[in-house]
Design a protein around this motif. Structure first.
Motif, mmCIF file in Angstrom:
data_model
loop_
_atom_site.group_PDB
_atom_site.id
_atom_site.type_symbol
_atom_site.label_atom_id
_atom_site.label_comp_id
_atom_site.label_asym_id
_atom_site.label_seq_id
_atom_site.Cartn_x
_atom_site.Cartn_y
_atom_site.Cartn_z
ATOM 1 N N THR A 110 0.848 -1.203 0.000
ATOM 2 C CA THR A 110 0.000 0.000 0.000
ATOM 3 C C THR A 110 0.879 1.248 0.000
ATOM 4 O OG1 THR A 110 -1.507 -1.281 1.371
ATOM 5 C CG2 THR A 110 -2.062 1.027 1.046
ATOM 6 N N ARG A 111 1.976 1.199 0.797
ATOM 7 C CA ARG A 111 2.903 2.344 0.825
ATOM 8 C C ARG A 111 3.403 2.657 -0.585
ATOM 9 N NH1 ARG A 111 4.817 -0.399 5.868
ATOM 10 N NH2 ARG A 111 3.936 0.913 7.488
ATOM 11 N N ILE A 112 3.649 1.615 -1.374
ATOM 12 C CA ILE A 112 4.200 1.840 -2.716
ATOM 13 C C ILE A 112 3.090 2.056 -3.751
ATOM 14 C CG2 ILE A 112 5.559 0.797 -4.574
ATOM 15 C CD1 ILE A 112 7.073 1.729 -1.925
ATOM 16 N N PHE A 113 2.186 1.111 -3.888
ATOM 17 C CA PHE A 113 1.234 1.190 -5.011
ATOM 18 C C PHE A 113 0.210 2.315 -4.844
ATOM 19 C CE2 PHE A 113 2.749 -3.213 -5.481
ATOM 20 C CZ PHE A 113 3.144 -3.148 -6.801
ATOM 21 N N GLN A 114 -0.229 2.565 -3.606
ATOM 22 C CA GLN A 114 -1.165 3.673 -3.407
ATOM 23 C C GLN A 114 -0.430 4.932 -2.930
ATOM 24 O OE1 GLN A 114 -2.104 0.380 -2.508
ATOM 25 N NE2 GLN A 114 -3.177 0.529 -4.461
ATOM 26 N N GLY A 115 0.651 4.756 -2.170
ATOM 27 C CA GLY A 115 1.315 5.904 -1.548
ATOM 28 C C GLY A 115 2.232 6.666 -2.480
ATOM 29 N N GLU A 161 -7.405 -10.763 -13.164
ATOM 30 C CA GLU A 161 -6.940 -9.802 -12.149
ATOM 31 C C GLU A 161 -5.809 -8.965 -12.733
ATOM 32 O OE1 GLU A 161 -5.782 -12.072 -8.747
ATOM 33 O OE2 GLU A 161 -7.827 -12.182 -7.977
ATOM 34 N N MET A 162 -6.102 -8.161 -13.747
ATOM 35 C CA MET A 162 -5.032 -7.471 -14.469
ATOM 36 C C MET A 162 -5.052 -5.960 -14.271
ATOM 37 S SD MET A 162 -3.246 -9.821 -15.805
ATOM 38 C CE MET A 162 -2.237 -8.951 -17.010
ATOM 39 N N ARG A 163 -5.845 -5.467 -13.304
ATOM 40 C CA ARG A 163 -5.999 -4.019 -13.194
ATOM 41 C C ARG A 163 -4.654 -3.315 -12.975
ATOM 42 N NH1 ARG A 163 -7.812 -0.931 -8.782
ATOM 43 N NH2 ARG A 163 -8.057 1.164 -9.621
ATOM 44 N N PHE A 164 -3.800 -3.846 -12.097
ATOM 45 C CA PHE A 164 -2.532 -3.176 -11.820
ATOM 46 C C PHE A 164 -1.494 -3.432 -12.914
ATOM 47 C CE2 PHE A 164 -4.614 -2.709 -7.817
ATOM 48 C CZ PHE A 164 -4.144 -1.505 -7.346
ATOM 49 N N GLU A 165 -1.479 -4.651 -13.470
ATOM 50 C CA GLU A 165 -0.586 -4.924 -14.596
ATOM 51 C C GLU A 165 -0.920 -3.964 -15.741
ATOM 52 O OE1 GLU A 165 -1.798 -7.260 -12.706
ATOM 53 O OE2 GLU A 165 -0.358 -8.879 -12.420
ATOM 54 N N ASP A 166 -2.217 -3.665 -15.928
ATOM 55 C CA ASP A 166 -2.641 -2.783 -17.024
ATOM 56 C C ASP A 166 -2.177 -1.340 -16.823
ATOM 57 O OD1 ASP A 166 -3.804 -4.880 -18.303
ATOM 58 O OD2 ASP A 166 -5.870 -4.397 -17.748
ATOM 59 N N MET A 167 -1.708 -1.002 -15.620
ATOM 60 C CA MET A 167 -1.230 0.365 -15.395
ATOM 61 C C MET A 167 0.136 0.600 -16.058
ATOM 62 S SD MET A 167 -2.621 1.371 -11.633
ATOM 63 C CE MET A 167 -4.351 1.134 -11.196
ATOM 64 N N GLY A 168 0.800 -0.438 -16.528
ATOM 65 C CA GLY A 168 1.947 -0.281 -17.423
ATOM 66 C C GLY A 168 3.321 -0.210 -16.792
ATOM 67 N N LEU A 169 4.321 -0.070 -17.693
ATOM 68 C CA LEU A 169 5.725 -0.154 -17.322
ATOM 69 C C LEU A 169 6.180 0.991 -16.402
ATOM 70 C CD1 LEU A 169 8.016 -2.119 -17.965
ATOM 71 C CD2 LEU A 169 8.684 -0.600 -19.836
ATOM 72 N N ALA A 175 7.166 1.628 -8.909
ATOM 73 C CA ALA A 175 6.975 0.700 -7.789
ATOM 74 C C ALA A 175 8.302 0.036 -7.404
ATOM 75 C CB ALA A 175 5.936 -0.355 -8.157
ATOM 76 N N ARG A 176 9.075 -0.404 -8.410
ATOM 77 C CA ARG A 176 10.365 -1.053 -8.097
ATOM 78 C C ARG A 176 11.276 -0.086 -7.338
ATOM 79 N NH1 ARG A 176 15.384 -2.590 -12.026
ATOM 80 N NH2 ARG A 176 16.289 -4.170 -10.667
ATOM 81 N N ASN A 177 11.388 1.140 -7.854
ATOM 82 C CA ASN A 177 12.260 2.121 -7.204
ATOM 83 C C ASN A 177 11.769 2.439 -5.788
ATOM 84 O OD1 ASN A 177 13.854 2.190 -9.457
ATOM 85 N ND2 ASN A 177 12.771 3.922 -10.383
ATOM 86 N N GLY A 178 10.456 2.520 -5.632
ATOM 87 C CA GLY A 178 9.876 2.790 -4.321
ATOM 88 C C GLY A 178 10.193 1.680 -3.328
ATOM 89 N N PHE A 179 10.070 0.424 -3.764
ATOM 90 C CA PHE A 179 10.382 -0.710 -2.878
ATOM 91 C C PHE A 179 11.856 -0.679 -2.459
ATOM 92 C CE2 PHE A 179 6.550 -3.180 -4.489
ATOM 93 C CZ PHE A 179 5.971 -3.340 -3.246
ATOM 94 N N LEU A 180 12.753 -0.397 -3.427
ATOM 95 C CA LEU A 180 14.182 -0.367 -3.093
ATOM 96 C C LEU A 180 14.480 0.749 -2.095
ATOM 97 C CD1 LEU A 180 15.764 -1.130 -6.601
ATOM 98 C CD2 LEU A 180 15.827 -2.602 -4.558
#
Ligand code: ADP
Ligand code: TYD
Length: 218
Positions: A110-115, A161-169, A175-180
């Motif tokens: 949630t911190r990454i995908f919504q935050g 269940e593709m809603r987030f995958e559909d948000m693209g590269l 998201a990757r940078n946020g997690f790191l």
């Protein structure tokens, strides 16, 4: 490795897996559960959004349909509502029984995908988390993978269940940078594992990484 503070009254071990879509979290969460069970440990393997009957109903609302179905703010409420139910019905009871809980995604998602990915709502996510959830995993395994490889794996899997995958590269890159960045800011809780390897190799590295924090085998 930090253990759950005694004041929580919980004796189990709480592990979470995080990463972008397609990073291999579900595969590795399952493999870790199998290897710990083979050692005689009692493991609750669960996932978010979901992991309890009510939270699985919310899962359908957030993962299916058009990408613009919910705003980031509404998603924060829905994911946190699902997490609260999951915590009450599944996670907390298992920790109270002294089990190892392995959760495929938790509040860091949630911190990454919504935050982070659609404007800075980090403070809102953290305040709601403090108010309604209030616990963090003892250890979080972040499986790091390039968004191109993650998206290729996730889209090959397909499904509804593709809603987030559909948000693209660009979304998955943020998201990757946020997690790191989150892992760097919380080094005591996070372990970063390279997801671009054979599943067996990754599983062995994860098993080794968590060894120090496990209670003695029964
Ligand atoms: P996540 O839960 O992070 O989305 P999954 O574990 O479901 O990821 O894996 C996504 C897809 O990639 C699945 O089809 C899975 O079989 C495959 N996969 C998982 N780990 C690897 C790996 N290390 N190398 C190649 N493919 C993998
Ligand atoms: P998940 O089932 O782990 O999908 P995948 O296996 O493809 O990684 O999670 C589904 C989606 O839900 C994923 O795209 C991330 C998103 N999500 C959030 O946006 N916020 C959250 O708090 C959680 C738990 C998941």
């Amino acid at each position: 490795m930090p253990r759950l503070p005694a004041e929580r009254g919980l004796t189990g071990l709480f592990l979470s897996f995080e990463g972008i879509d397609g990073s291999g979290k579900s595969t590795q969460a399952r493999r870790l559960a199998e290897s710990l069970r083979a050692e005689g440990r009692i493991v609750t393997l669960t996932r978010e959004p979901g992991g309890s009957a009510g939270a699985e109903e919310i899962r359908r609302l957030v993962l299916e349909g058009a990408t613009d179905r919910w705003s980031a703010e509404t998603e924060i409420l829905l994911f946190t509502a699902a997490r609260r139910d999951h915590l009450e019905k599944t996670i907390r009871p298992a920790l109270e029984r002294g089990e190892v809980v392995i959760c495929d995604r938790f509040a860091d998602s949630t911190r990454i995908f919504q935050g982070l990915t659609r404007g800075d709502l980090t403070d809102t996510v953290n305040r709601l988390h403090a108010l309604m959830i209030g616990i963090e995993p003892d250890l979080t395994i972040l499986i790091d993978l390039s968004p191109e490889t993650g998206l290729a794996r996730a889209t090959a899997r397909q499904g509804h269940e593709m809603r987030f995958e559909d948000m693209g590269l660009a979304f998955q890159t943020a998201a990757r940078n946020g997690f790191l960045a989150l892992a760097l800011a919380n080094p005591a809780r996070f372990r970063v594992i390279d997801g671009d390897a054979e599943p067996d190799q990754i599983a062995a590295r994860i098993r080794q990484t968590i060894a120090a924090g496990l209670p003695p085998s029964p």
